[in-house]
Design a protein around this motif. Sequence first.
Motif, PDB file in Angstrom:
ATOM      1  N   THR A  10     -29.352  -4.196 -26.322  1.00  0.00           N
ATOM      2  CA  THR A  10     -30.485  -5.076 -26.550  1.00  0.00           C
ATOM      3  C   THR A  10     -30.100  -6.214 -27.490  1.00  0.00           C
ATOM      4  N   VAL A  24     -37.535  -8.859 -28.925  1.00  0.00           N
ATOM      5  CA  VAL A  24     -36.528  -7.906 -28.453  1.00  0.00           C
ATOM      6  C   VAL A  24     -36.360  -8.086 -26.954  1.00  0.00           C
ATOM      7  N   THR A  25     -35.135  -8.250 -26.507  1.00  0.00           N
ATOM      8  CA  THR A  25     -34.848  -8.401 -25.087  1.00  0.00           C
ATOM      9  C   THR A  25     -33.835  -7.326 -24.684  1.00  0.00           C
ATOM     10  N   PRO A  26     -34.295  -6.304 -23.961  1.00  0.00           N
ATOM     11  CA  PRO A  26     -33.390  -5.232 -23.549  1.00  0.00           C
ATOM     12  C   PRO A  26     -32.457  -5.682 -22.428  1.00  0.00           C
ATOM     13  N   THR A  28     -30.863  -4.520 -19.265  1.00  0.00           N
ATOM     14  CA  THR A  28     -30.901  -3.516 -18.200  1.00  0.00           C
ATOM     15  C   THR A  28     -30.634  -4.245 -16.897  1.00  0.00           C
ATOM     16  N   ASP A  31     -33.733  -6.343 -16.442  1.00  0.00           N
ATOM     17  CA  ASP A  31     -34.238  -7.169 -17.549  1.00  0.00           C
ATOM     18  C   ASP A  31     -33.225  -8.270 -17.858  1.00  0.00           C
ATOM     19  N   TRP A 126     -34.792   2.667 -28.394  1.00  0.00           N
ATOM     20  CA  TRP A 126     -35.787   2.832 -27.324  1.00  0.00           C
ATOM     21  C   TRP A 126     -36.853   3.821 -27.741  1.00  0.00           C
TER      22      TRP A 126
END
Length: 135
Positions: A10, A24-26, A28, A31, A126
Amino acid sequence: MLYISMEYATAVHSCCCGCGERVVTPFTPTDWHMTFNGESVSLHPSVGNWNQKCRSHYVIRQGRVVEVGPWSNAQVEAERRRDKKAKAAHYGGSDEMRSTVQQPTILASEPEVAYQERGARSQSLWSRLKNWLGH
């Protein structure tokens, strides 16, 4: 300032509009993606803080913030539907993955205190984020 944690997959940064919120930018498959070219970092796709008062929208490209135009509510809802379908297709409709954060998450200062009070230092980012969001 963009903070990147490969351990927690992240990135965290202060909202680029200057409102002071942390975003917050995960990382994945459905994402955000981070690239590092040896000198600078880029974050893709754009960051749209639709749930926040500022509703800022920008791209972080090669270490620079590029503001992009605001989105209408219809555009935001269309993106949320697209994101939900992408997650369902990628994760097979898992309940656990559907409950993950789908939009940039703004952290307030309270979660850090709540986290410390629970004595959960060993929890993953998480888990802490999910607890804070009430999931």
